[in-house]
Design a protein around this motif. Structure first.
Motif, mmCIF file in Angstrom:
data_model
loop_
_atom_site.group_PDB
_atom_site.id
_atom_site.type_symbol
_atom_site.label_atom_id
_atom_site.label_comp_id
_atom_site.label_asym_id
_atom_site.label_seq_id
_atom_site.Cartn_x
_atom_site.Cartn_y
_atom_site.Cartn_z
ATOM 1 N N UNK A 227 0.816 -1.271 0.047
ATOM 2 C CA UNK A 227 -0.006 0.052 0.160
ATOM 3 C C UNK A 227 0.810 1.188 0.011
ATOM 4 N N UNK A 230 2.119 2.713 3.094
ATOM 5 C CA UNK A 230 2.912 1.469 4.222
ATOM 6 C C UNK A 230 3.874 2.082 5.057
ATOM 7 N N UNK A 235 4.685 -1.659 12.934
ATOM 8 C CA UNK A 235 4.553 -2.949 13.122
ATOM 9 C C UNK A 235 5.722 -3.546 13.885
ATOM 10 N N UNK A 244 -0.279 -7.360 13.505
ATOM 11 C CA UNK A 244 0.151 -7.749 12.349
ATOM 12 C C UNK A 244 0.130 -9.472 12.331
ATOM 13 N N UNK A 247 -3.111 -10.704 11.583
ATOM 14 C CA UNK A 247 -3.573 -10.617 10.283
ATOM 15 C C UNK A 247 -3.100 -11.830 9.733
ATOM 16 N N UNK A 248 -1.724 -12.398 9.838
ATOM 17 C CA UNK A 248 -1.261 -13.261 8.986
ATOM 18 C C UNK A 248 -2.035 -14.352 9.695
ATOM 19 N N UNK B 380 -4.190 -2.681 8.756
ATOM 20 C CA UNK B 380 -3.381 -3.846 9.000
ATOM 21 C C UNK B 380 -3.520 -5.008 8.073
ATOM 22 N N UNK B 381 -4.607 -5.264 7.689
ATOM 23 C CA UNK B 381 -4.834 -6.385 6.795
ATOM 24 C C UNK B 381 -4.294 -6.038 5.550
ATOM 25 N N UNK B 382 -4.279 -4.867 4.904
ATOM 26 C CA UNK B 382 -4.080 -4.315 3.698
ATOM 27 C C UNK B 382 -2.500 -4.467 3.853
ATOM 28 N N UNK B 383 -1.757 -4.015 4.778
ATOM 29 C CA UNK B 383 -0.398 -4.074 4.814
ATOM 30 C C UNK B 383 -0.075 -5.582 4.882
ATOM 31 N N UNK B 384 -0.843 -6.490 5.726
ATOM 32 C CA UNK B 384 -0.455 -7.747 5.663
ATOM 33 C C UNK B 384 -0.096 -8.252 4.490
#
Lengths: 326, 465
Positions: A227, A230, A235, A244, A247-248, B380-384
């Motif tokens: 993005x 970013x 993080x 983060x 999210x993973x 966060x999810x877009x970055x991830x």
């Protein structure tokens, strides 16, 4: 003429160039002078002989011919063409003169190579049209290009009269004419950009025509993967880091707890992102330096899978999109 | 993945071994040959050896880092080297013409030397046409070795179009200068052709045929220059070929180690394979292959395909596939500013949000400085997802590089390999060279899993799921 520092993909770009021009329905000749058979490998054909051979066809009915130059054969050609000395070649060979002429003699090798290319440029068909619309030479690297192209001037100075003198001057006229352009392949890295700057200076001082700068293997195209806003700092620790990892985990990549599989991705992936943004930033700096040359500039993206035949057509297409330099 | 690993090229034992006197770095252009040579020089010197690095055409800033500001033919001591172990680093850039001139001056009386140095043919030859650079590099190497001053000589070879030039140059130039052609050429300048006959055995008509052809092709003016040059060189260069052969034998000697340098790309490795074969054919001692700028990843357990699939999973809410079900709430999410709140988010993320309260207290200080988007799940999810896509690219590059390397290893499984990771930015100071040297010597598997380090350093916390 396509030159560039070693490792910048000079041969690839020269081939893409020949292909892009052939796609416009013309006939091009791609000449290799360094005896590496790089063209044959790129076009996935068998080794090229010392012979002009069709190796690719463009969509518009254009054709790419290729010639792998061999100095010894070029010497025999030359002797035959200008002096009708077919059998003398053998005598010269016996005393080591051929070996001498093609490997050590001051510039004779380069004279033969440039001479042959110029002959192809000037050749006409029976109907009086030029045999090739364009001749693209995969020339020696930037560090040697000025000497390579200027060799005929030097030889014309050494041989003050006589056939060599005349031939050398004729070749020089073609090389210095507006129909010739020396394009320089570079990467967005410090040394190649520096060498390109030096090369441009040398070419100009020698009165040789400088064409475009062709920037190869640009990785900035990949910046779209992240993005635009970013910021890895979000993080590196604390809640950002946890979020983060979560999210993973959401994406099914393991547990988000400390030491869990997803958590263990955070550090290495952030490091990769930092390396990537650093690379994009230095590329931007180098790009600015390239822009300062004030020359026409084209860019080719880095092909993740390396250059194969499909990649070559992709590069030719990119060149067409940006306008093929003349 | 489980392909047989090549043996490791152990650099420190090689450069520490007092028996190792010459290291020759060769490889195609643009693969970091000069940098490797310089890095080996720095490392060997700081490990206690008296080293000289002979470079041919270094990048400007790399040259400056070693204190080389001009082309001159004398080794200069490099400042800033840790000499506590008794080592020294000297560096020099090859001046081709100067080397050639020196040979002439050393082997001819002043008058004859002048005649040669002033000859236009000589001036062109020595200024560096094909072959001379290689020859002069080997000549200089022979000189440096002959001085017996250095423990170790590291040579950076010229960016030859092919390995052939580099290995053949000594013999070629040697055989020319000492050979039949030059005798034919110099014959008229000496005994009116009879001497030429003696050596060449062509007979009078053959000889005049040769000079006739040459005269016709070169023009008589140039031929005369060549003949004068050949005549002047003839007497002093009787031993030229011997010198070339001595250098060639020096390269074959056990104290020499060839290091083939390549980048992990198909073309560069093809050239490297060719070098390896050529060195073997000439019985030159090969130490191994240095593979520069190899990409790695601390997360190479996560492959490209899986990373991309995971990225897609994370981006789903922002995609049209999910938009209709969420009655337009997520319709604003694809906007670049990414203002989307948790409205369109799915269960697991929201649950994670609520369970984070304890952590947030613990890291309250860091939190305070952050903007509100920091833990916004959509951001966060877009970055991830972005990180995962980037990682997928990285893994593809790694896979491509491995394929290229495996291809080489399959052809030459016996050749030891040392890999140097891709460093961000160019190397242009001693620190950078030290770092490269460190990487060259340390061939343990890169990036140990960070879990041990981080889990011991991090505060213990309850599982969040």
């Amino acid at each position: 003429m396509v030159t560039g520092k070693g490792g910048t993909g000079k041969t690839t770009v020269a081939a893409a160039f020949a292909l892009a021009l052939a796609e416009e329905g013309r006939r091009t000749l791609l000449v290799e002078v360094e005896g590496r058979q790089g063209i044959a490998q790129l076009f996935e054909t068998e080794q090229l002989p010392y012979e002009e051979r069709r190796i690719a066809v463009g969509p518009g009915g254009g054709e790419v011919y290729a010639l792998a130059m061999d100095p010894e054969q070029a010497l025999y050609d030359y002797l035959q063409m200008f002096y009708k000395l077919g059998s003398a070649g053998r005598v010269l060979r016996r005393v080591g003169a051929v070996d001498f002429a093609t490997t050590i003699a001051p510039g004779l090798r380069d004279v033969l190579l440039t001479g042959k290319a110029c002959e192809a440029v000037r050749r006409r068909t029976r109907s009086g049209e030029f045999r090739y619309d364009a001749v693209i030479m995969d020339a020696p690297p930037t560090g040697r290009i000025t000497r390579f192209l200027g060799v005929n001037d030097e030889v014309a100075g050494l041989a003050r009269v006589g056939p060599v003198h005349n031939q050398a001057q004729a070749v020089m006229r073609v090389i210095k004419s507006p129909e010739t352009a020396v394009h320089l392949v570079t990467l967005l890295e410090e040394m190649p950009v520096q060498e390109t700057a030096d090369g441009i200076g040398e070419l100009r001082r020698a009165g040789l025509p400088v064409g475009s700068v062709l920037v190869n293997m640009v990785s900035t195209a990949r910046s779209g993967l992240l993005p635009p806003d970013f910021d890895p700092a979000r993080y590196t620790a604390g809640a950002g880091r946890t979020a983060l990892a979560k999210a993973f985990a959401t994406a099914g990549l393991g547990g988000a707890r400390r030491g869990g599989k997803a958590d263990r991705l955070v550090e290495p992936l952030l490091r990769e992102a930092l390396e990537h943004t650093a690379r994009v930033a230095t590329e931007a700096e180098r790009r600015a330096e390239v822009a300062d040359f004030g020359l026409d500039t084209k860019e080719f993206e880095m092909l993740t899978e390396g250059v194969d035949l499909a990649g070559l057509y992709t590069l030719a297409e990119r060149l067409r999109e940006q306008g093929v330099p003349r | 993945m489980t392909l047989k690993q090549p043996p490791v090229l152990e650099m420190d034992p090689l450069i520490d071994d007092p028996e190792t006197r010459i290291v020759v770095c060769c490889g195609s252009g643009g693969v970091g040959k000069t940098t490797s040579a310089a890095a080996l020089g720095v490392r060997a010197a700081e490990r206690g050896r008296k080293v000289v690095v002979l470079t041919i055409d270094p990048a400007r800033r790399l040259a400056q880092s070693m204190g080389l500001t001009e082309l001159d033919n004398t080794p200069r001591r490099v400042a800033g080297i840790d000499e506590s172990l008794g080592g020294e680093l000297h560096a020099m850039m090859l001046d081709m013409k100067r080397t050639f001139d020196e040979i002439v001056e050393a082997h001819a009386d002043p008058e004859r030397a002048r005649a040669i140095l002033d000859n236009p043919f000589y001036q062109s030859l020595s200024a560096g046409f094909a072959g001379t650079q290689e020859y002069m590099a080997m000549e200089k190497l022979g000189q440096l070795r002959g001085q017996e001053v250095w423990d170790l000589i590291v040579v950076d070879t010229p960016p030859s179009r092919s390995a052939l030039d580099f290995l053949d140059a000594p013999n070629r130039l040697g055989s020319f200068l000492d050979g039949r052609l030059i005798r034919v050429l110099s014959a008229p300048a000496r005994a009116g052709g009879r001497a030429g006959m003696r050596f060449v055995n062509l007979g009078m008509s053959g000889l005049s045929a040769v000079t006739g052809v040459l005269g016709k092709v070169l023009g008589t003016g140039l031929l005369k220059d060549v003949q004068t040059f050949a005549g002047a060189m003839d007497s002093m260069f009787g031993g030229f070929r011997q010198r070339a052969e001595a250098t060639y034998r020096l390269l074959q000697a056990p104290g020499t180690a060839f290091v083939v340098v390549a980048a992990p790309e198909r073309d560069a490795l093809r050239e490297a394979a060719y070098f390896v074969e050529r060195l073997a054919a000439d019985r030159m001692p090969l130490a191994g292959l240095v593979l520069n700028r190899v990409h790695g990843s601390g997360a190479d357990g996560l492959g490209a395909e899986r990373a991309l699939a995971a990225a897609e999973l994370l981006q789903e809410p922002a995609d049209t596939s999910r938009a209709p079900a969420d009655s337009g709430a997520s319709g604003t999410e694809p906007d670049p500013p990414r203002t989307g709140g948790p409205a369109g988010k799915d269960g697991p993320t929201r649950t994670a949000d609520t369970t984070r309260t304890a952590d947030q207290e613990r890291t309250a200080d860091q939190e305070r400085t952050a903007d509100t988007t920091r833990t916004d799940p959509a951001v966060v999810e877009a970055d991830a997802a972005g990180l995962l896509r980037l990682h997928a690219e990285r893994m593809r590059v790694i896979a491509r590089e491995r394929r290229a390397r495996d291809r080489f290893t399959a052809l030459h499984p016996q050749v030891p390999v040392a890999e140097v990771p891709a460093l961000p930015g160019d190397v242009h100071d001693l620190t950078g060279l030290r770092e490269v040297g460190e990487c060259l010597a340390d061939q343990s598997p890169a990036d140990p899993p960070p879990s041990d380090r981080s889990s011991s350093a991090a505060p213990t916390r309850p599982p969040t799921r």
